[in-house]
Design a protein around this motif. Structure first.
Motif, short mmCIF file in Angstrom:
data_model
loop_
_atom_site.label_atom_id
_atom_site.label_comp_id
_atom_site.label_asym_id
_atom_site.label_seq_id
_atom_site.Cartn_x
_atom_site.Cartn_y
_atom_site.Cartn_z
N LEU A 1 -3.91 25.70 -2.00
CA LEU A 1 -3.43 24.40 -2.63
C LEU A 1 -3.76 23.34 -1.57
N GLN A 2 -4.06 23.69 -0.46
CA GLN A 2 -4.29 22.68 0.91
C GLN A 2 -5.65 22.88 1.39
N ASP A 3 -6.81 22.87 0.50
CA ASP A 3 -7.74 23.21 1.09
C ASP A 3 -8.50 21.97 1.58
N ASN A 4 -7.93 20.80 1.31
CA ASN A 4 -8.37 19.46 1.74
C ASN A 4 -7.15 18.60 2.25
N LYS A 5 -6.74 19.07 3.47
CA LYS A 5 -5.29 18.53 4.13
C LYS A 5 -5.44 17.33 4.50
N ASP A 6 -6.54 17.08 5.20
CA ASP A 6 -6.63 15.73 5.68
C ASP A 6 -6.45 14.65 4.67
N VAL A 7 -7.37 14.55 3.49
CA VAL A 7 -7.20 14.19 2.30
C VAL A 7 -6.02 13.98 1.68
N LEU A 8 -5.25 14.78 1.78
CA LEU A 8 -3.83 14.95 1.31
C LEU A 8 -2.99 14.22 2.09
N VAL A 9 -3.05 14.21 3.30
CA VAL A 9 -2.15 13.61 4.47
C VAL A 9 -2.30 12.38 4.44
N LYS A 10 -3.63 11.64 4.28
CA LYS A 10 -4.05 10.26 4.31
C LYS A 10 -3.60 9.62 2.92
N GLU B 1 0.82 -1.15 -0.02
CA GLU B 1 -0.02 -0.17 0.03
C GLU B 1 0.79 1.29 -0.08
N ALA B 2 0.80 2.21 -0.99
CA ALA B 2 1.76 3.29 -1.28
C ALA B 2 1.55 4.31 -0.19
N SER B 3 0.28 4.32 0.23
CA SER B 3 -0.19 5.37 1.33
C SER B 3 0.10 5.02 2.56
N GLY B 4 0.13 3.83 3.07
CA GLY B 4 0.36 3.21 4.45
C GLY B 4 1.55 3.71 4.94
N VAL B 5 1.68 3.65 6.20
CA VAL B 5 2.61 4.03 7.25
C VAL B 5 3.78 2.92 7.36
N ALA B 6 3.41 1.70 7.28
CA ALA B 6 4.31 0.57 7.49
C ALA B 6 5.08 0.09 6.26
N THR B 7 4.41 0.51 5.14
CA THR B 7 4.96 -0.22 3.71
C THR B 7 5.38 -1.65 3.79
N LEU B 8 4.61 -2.54 4.45
CA LEU B 8 5.05 -3.96 4.48
C LEU B 8 4.32 -4.44 3.37
N PRO B 9 4.64 -5.54 2.91
CA PRO B 9 4.15 -6.29 1.59
C PRO B 9 2.84 -6.99 2.12
N LYS C 1 -7.41 -0.29 1.20
CA LYS C 1 -8.24 0.90 0.79
C LYS C 1 -8.14 1.17 -0.57
N GLU C 2 -9.13 2.03 -1.23
CA GLU C 2 -8.91 2.04 -2.63
C GLU C 2 -7.82 3.36 -2.67
N GLY C 3 -7.02 2.96 -3.62
CA GLY C 3 -5.75 3.95 -4.02
C GLY C 3 -4.52 3.33 -4.49
N MET C 4 -3.39 3.97 -4.16
CA MET C 4 -2.21 3.57 -4.97
C MET C 4 -1.43 2.41 -4.14
N LEU D 1 4.00 12.35 -0.11
CA LEU D 1 4.74 13.15 -0.55
C LEU D 1 4.28 14.45 0.26
N TYR D 2 2.89 14.58 0.39
CA TYR D 2 2.31 15.61 1.32
C TYR D 2 2.81 15.70 2.75
N ARG D 3 3.01 14.59 3.47
CA ARG D 3 3.64 14.19 4.68
C ARG D 3 5.04 14.96 4.85
N GLN D 4 5.78 14.59 3.72
CA GLN D 4 7.04 15.19 3.43
C GLN D 4 7.16 16.70 3.36
N TYR D 5 6.22 17.38 2.80
CA TYR D 5 6.03 18.56 2.59
C TYR D 5 5.81 19.30 3.94
#
Length: 507
Positions: free
Chosen positions: A217-226, A40-48, A68-71, A230-234
């Protein structure tokens, strides 16, 4: 009749909400030793989420639960690429081993979304090669903002054109538009950082126009961070100057403070940051403090932070899995039982070793390092300690037939008990001991009372392994030169993450 109609509706609803992704395909020219993993690309543990084997023709099939639905990231032969997935999809992938996964063809339910994704990635590569970033970053603020807005407009125009052509789903279209925002936000952050350094003024501030564009550009911060790491890095880059000052003040005169502790305290005072963002950002920093060989007190500190400072249950669970995968089970904890079977079909219980220390050795035939580097050292270790302890060789191949072939060939003549975990890396034993493809070979040492005696290891040449074995058996292994130690397999590091704020000094 109504009763059966209701049952049908419930069944249909459950099926429509399924998170399972069924995947099959063929990689032409692939080796049977290669594996395909989905992460899961948006996960926090990045385990297979799954590790799928290929047959001699390069064909493969498997399934996994998509959180979840996503990358998602496809891992293959040391290479990675992104794919967009939704739960309940039947995915078919084909490619050539020379170019996969950089290039692949998707058919089935995921085709439209991934045709759109691949086309947008291709455009970005071509578009990015035409932009003079150095010139853009060195310009005055007004010129830079104009350039950044043009980049945003150009990419969004392409997104709309590709959407008309490929008809992707609403989810990936929203993700792509958010991805564009985050791309531009990171440009802004880099520009601000460069300007601050050039000015030599730590209190440097950008203009209101700059800040307004950034906020827009950050009108939906929680969606971006989830959804977009790269937004977390920002966000972490933006926090970095304040965090540095905070960390320096809090760690002055202290040598045993972890970055996770300081960052958790730092976030508590940030009223402008949502709890969702705090959970994801703290999870990122916590992941940096999870590494092999971490002192037991630091492992306990990290666990406490996960328990008390992170509120999202899914993030908690992912970090716990990561800690298990990297550090192993807690020393002193009872070694978990799990279904195991011998080659003759008889079941086996780890508790059969009670009263005598033992070592678990997890392995699979598709890992070439095991036969080349691990087995010769394992044979010496077993022969030296076999009078005082037992050895259990746990195979995690895909099938029992492969286990029978591998164990009889690879471990022939080495005293120990050969057993198999049904379903391999998906087995109960692999999950309970945190064993993944990247963590093979894996060694777990258990004392005579059936309790974990040390962290999990991937290298029998580590001095810590010898120290534990000597202590449990009362024997004294001959000393070896460091150069003689073998390093079989891959070293286990925390799953890759983007850059974080500069950490405070830790021990």
């Amino acid at each position: 009749m109504k009763k059966y109609l209701l049952l049908f509706i419930i069944t249909a609803f459950v099926m429509s909400c399924s998170k399972k992704v069924e995947v099959k395909g063929k990689i032409t020219g692939s080796s049977p030793l290669e594996r395909i993993e989905f992460v899961e690309a948006s996960g926090v543990a990045t385990l297979p989420l799954v590790n799928i084997g290929l047959d001699k023709d390069g064909s493969f099939t498997g399934s996994f639960e998509a959180p979840k639905e996503g990358m998602y990231v496809i891992n293959y032969a040391g290479k990675q690429n992104l794919i967009y997935l939704e739960g309940g999809q039947k995915l078919n992938i084909s490619g050539n081993s020379m170019t996969f996964p950089n290039e692949f063809v998707v058919t089935g339910d995921a085709k439209k979304n991934n045709d759109f994704l691949q086309a947008s990635q291709k455009f970005l590569g071509e578009y990015g090669s035409k932009i003079n970033i150095q010139q853009l970053m060195s310009g005055d603020e007004k010129t830079f903002l104009k350039g950044a807005q043009k980049i945003e407009a150009d990419i969004n125009k392409n997104v709309e054109e590709l959407a008309q052509k490929n008809n992707p789903g609403k989810g990936i279209l929203e993700w792509k538009k958010n991805d564009v925002k985050v791309t531009v936000l990171n440009l802004l952050a880099n520009y601000e950082m460069a300007q601050r350094q050039m000015s030599g003024n730590p209190s440097f501030k950008v203009s209101k126009a700059f800040q307004d564009y950034e906020n827009k550009l950050q009108d939906n911060k929680d969606v971006l961070v989830k959804t977009i790491p790269l937004y977390r890095q920002y966000l972490l880059v933006k926090m970095s100057p304040d965090f540095q000052k905070y960390a320096e003040a809090k760690t002055k005169g202290k040598t045993d403070v972890t970055t996770s502790e300081i960052f958790a305290q730092f976030l508590k005072d940030r009223k402008e940051v949502s709890q969702t963002a705090k959970d994801y950002l703290l999870a990122f920093v916590v992941a940096q403090d999870i590494h092999p060989g971490a002192p037991a007190k630091n492992i306990d500190k990290v666990k406490k932070i996960i328990d008390t400072d992170i509120t999202d249950a899914a993030i908690k669970a992912d970090l716990v899995k990561m800690q298990l995968a990297v550090n192993g089970l807690k020393v002193g904890e009872a070694a978990p039982e799990a279904p195991l079977v011998k080659a003759d079909g008889k079941s086996y219980q780890l508790s059969e070793n009670k009263g005598k220390p033992y070592m678990l050795f997890f392995y699979a035939s598709w890992n070439p390092y095991i036969s080349e580097g691990t087995v010769p050292v394992l044979k010496e270790v077993v022969n030296f300690y076999k009078s005082k302890m037992n050895f259990v060789f746990v195979n995690v191949d895909d099938t029992k037939d492969q286990f029978v072939k591998t164990s009889s060939a690879l471990l022939k003549g080495i005293p120990g008990t050969n057993v198999y975990g049904e379903k391999g890396l998906e087995s109960d034993i692999a999950k309970k001991y945190g064993v993944y493809g990247f963590k093979l070979p894996c060694f777990v040492i258990v004392d005579k009372d059936g309790k974990i005696a040390g962290r999990s290891f991937v290298n029998l040449g580590e001095q810590e392994v010898v120290t534990i074995l000597d202590k449990l058996t009362g024997l004294s292994a001959p000393k070896v030169q460091p150069s003689a130690q073998v390093m079989p397999g891959m070293q286990i590091d925390p799953p890759a993450q983007p850059a974080s704020p500069q950490p405070a000094p830790t021990k």
